[in-house]
Scaffold this motif. Structure first.
Motif, PDB file in Angstrom:
ATOM      1  N   PRO A   1      -1.073  18.701  21.598  1.00 34.25           N
ATOM      2  CA  PRO A   1      -2.158  19.811  21.979  1.00 34.25           C
ATOM      3  C   PRO A   1      -3.430  20.267  20.431  1.00 34.25           C
ATOM      4  O   PRO A   1      -2.325  20.765  19.973  1.00 34.25           O
ATOM      5  CB  PRO A   1      -1.715  20.692  23.249  1.00 34.25           C
ATOM      6  N   HIS A   2      -4.989  20.397  21.032  1.00 33.32           N
ATOM      7  CA  HIS A   2      -4.937  20.598  19.822  1.00 33.32           C
ATOM      8  C   HIS A   2      -6.454  21.146  19.987  1.00 33.32           C
ATOM      9  O   HIS A   2      -6.937  19.895  21.065  1.00 33.32           O
ATOM     10  CB  HIS A   2      -4.782  20.178  18.439  1.00 33.32           C
ATOM     11  N   TYR A   3      -7.565  21.279  19.215  1.00 29.40           N
ATOM     12  CA  TYR A   3      -9.045  21.337  19.036  1.00 29.40           C
ATOM     13  C   TYR A   3      -9.051  20.554  18.485  1.00 29.40           C
ATOM     14  O   TYR A   3      -8.890  21.311  16.399  1.00 29.40           O
ATOM     15  CB  TYR A   3      -9.618  23.185  19.153  1.00 29.40           C
ATOM     16  N   ASP A   4     -10.278  20.053  17.982  1.00 27.77           N
ATOM     17  CA  ASP A   4     -10.844  18.957  17.532  1.00 27.77           C
ATOM     18  C   ASP A   4     -11.929  20.264  16.394  1.00 27.77           C
ATOM     19  O   ASP A   4     -12.953  21.043  17.561  1.00 27.77           O
ATOM     20  CB  ASP A   4     -11.942  17.932  17.276  1.00 27.77           C
ATOM     21  N   ILE A   5     -12.321  20.722  15.087  1.00 28.08           N
ATOM     22  CA  ILE A   5     -12.932  21.807  14.623  1.00 28.08           C
ATOM     23  C   ILE A   5     -13.964  21.077  13.975  1.00 28.08           C
ATOM     24  O   ILE A   5     -13.046  20.315  13.051  1.00 28.08           O
ATOM     25  CB  ILE A   5     -12.543  22.559  14.587  1.00 28.08           C
ATOM     26  N   THR A   6     -14.994  20.946  13.398  1.00 22.18           N
ATOM     27  CA  THR A   6     -15.649  20.665  12.001  1.00 22.18           C
ATOM     28  C   THR A   6     -15.016  21.752  10.926  1.00 22.18           C
ATOM     29  O   THR A   6     -14.678  22.758  11.160  1.00 22.18           O
ATOM     30  CB  THR A   6     -16.902  20.656  11.919  1.00 22.18           C
ATOM     31  N   ILE A   7     -15.114  20.655   9.734  1.00 18.57           N
ATOM     32  CA  ILE A   7     -14.942  21.452   8.452  1.00 18.57           C
ATOM     33  C   ILE A   7     -15.503  23.519   7.963  1.00 18.57           C
ATOM     34  O   ILE A   7     -14.813  23.931   7.471  1.00 18.57           O
ATOM     35  CB  ILE A   7     -15.062  20.378   7.403  1.00 18.57           C
TER      36      ILE A   7
ATOM     37  N   VAL B   1     -11.661  14.023   8.607  1.00 18.97           N
ATOM     38  CA  VAL B   1     -11.904  12.928   9.501  1.00 18.97           C
ATOM     39  C   VAL B   1     -12.834  12.706   9.404  1.00 18.97           C
ATOM     40  O   VAL B   1     -13.607  13.844  10.680  1.00 18.97           O
ATOM     41  CB  VAL B   1     -11.001  12.782  10.726  1.00 18.97           C
ATOM     42  N   ALA B   2     -13.794  11.963   9.618  1.00 21.71           N
ATOM     43  CA  ALA B   2     -15.232  11.460   8.883  1.00 21.71           C
ATOM     44  C   ALA B   2     -15.596  10.961  11.118  1.00 21.71           C
ATOM     45  O   ALA B   2     -14.533   9.723  11.016  1.00 21.71           O
ATOM     46  CB  ALA B   2     -15.575  10.589   9.127  1.00 21.71           C
ATOM     47  N   PHE B   3     -16.297  11.195  11.729  1.00 18.60           N
ATOM     48  CA  PHE B   3     -16.858  10.661  13.379  1.00 18.60           C
ATOM     49  C   PHE B   3     -18.141  11.457  13.672  1.00 18.60           C
ATOM     50  O   PHE B   3     -18.498  12.721  12.992  1.00 18.60           O
ATOM     51  CB  PHE B   3     -16.519  11.336  14.283  1.00 18.60           C
ATOM     52  N   LYS B   4     -18.639  10.275  13.818  1.00 16.36           N
ATOM     53  CA  LYS B   4     -20.111  10.642  13.945  1.00 16.36           C
ATOM     54  C   LYS B   4     -20.959  11.535  13.177  1.00 16.36           C
ATOM     55  O   LYS B   4     -21.702  12.799  13.085  1.00 16.36           O
ATOM     56  CB  LYS B   4     -20.156  11.944  15.456  1.00 16.36           C
ATOM     57  N   GLY B   5     -21.105  11.368  11.709  1.00 12.84           N
ATOM     58  CA  GLY B   5     -21.540  11.950  10.487  1.00 12.84           C
ATOM     59  C   GLY B   5     -21.037  13.363  10.309  1.00 12.84           C
ATOM     60  O   GLY B   5     -21.748  13.959   9.119  1.00 12.84           O
ATOM     61  N   ARG B   6     -19.982  13.676  10.927  1.00 10.69           N
ATOM     62  CA  ARG B   6     -19.006  15.053  10.654  1.00 10.69           C
ATOM     63  C   ARG B   6     -17.443  14.999   9.599  1.00 10.69           C
ATOM     64  O   ARG B   6     -17.734  13.358  10.228  1.00 10.69           O
ATOM     65  CB  ARG B   6     -18.902  15.900  11.694  1.00 10.69           C
ATOM     66  N   GLU B   7     -17.276  16.475   8.878  1.00 11.48           N
ATOM     67  CA  GLU B   7     -15.705  16.376   9.222  1.00 11.48           C
ATOM     68  C   GLU B   7     -15.199  17.216   9.747  1.00 11.48           C
ATOM     69  O   GLU B   7     -15.103  17.686   9.748  1.00 11.48           O
ATOM     70  CB  GLU B   7     -15.900  16.093   7.435  1.00 11.48           C
TER      71      GLU B   7
END
Length: 90
Positions: free
Chosen positions: A49-55, A10-16
């Motif tokens: 419930p989850h954590y968003d983490i970068t690729i 998921v692309a968000f603020k310049g990161r996946e």
């Protein structure tokens, strides 16, 4: 302890970004803290419930034992975590 990451990008603020879950909230928070994940990346009011983490973070999580999970596993895990979170809030 089982920690799961999905294959989302998921692309968000310049990161996946992708998602991290576990069999229990205790395991999820413990692993996140151990790996230095910012607690603000925990989403308690999302569908599950989850954590968003970068690729990039996902690769680190996998090297420390996280399992790449398919959609069915992520949904089943998410349902358990949602119930656990609801019981915790009572």
């Amino acid at each position: 302890m089982s920690i799961y990451v999905d294959n989302s990008k998921v692309a968000f603020k310049g990161r996946e970004w992708c998602h991290m879950m576990a069999d229990t909230l205790q395991e999820l928070h413990y692993f996140a803290a151990k790996m230095g994940v910012d607690p603000r990346l925990f989403h308690r009011s999302a569908s599950y419930p989850h954590y968003d983490i970068t690729i990039q973070m996902r690769e680190t999580m996998i090297s420390h034992g996280a399992i790449i999970a398919d959609r069915r596993t992520i949904i089943a895990c998410g349902k358990k975590l949602k119930i656990e979170l609801a019981l915790e809030c009572k």
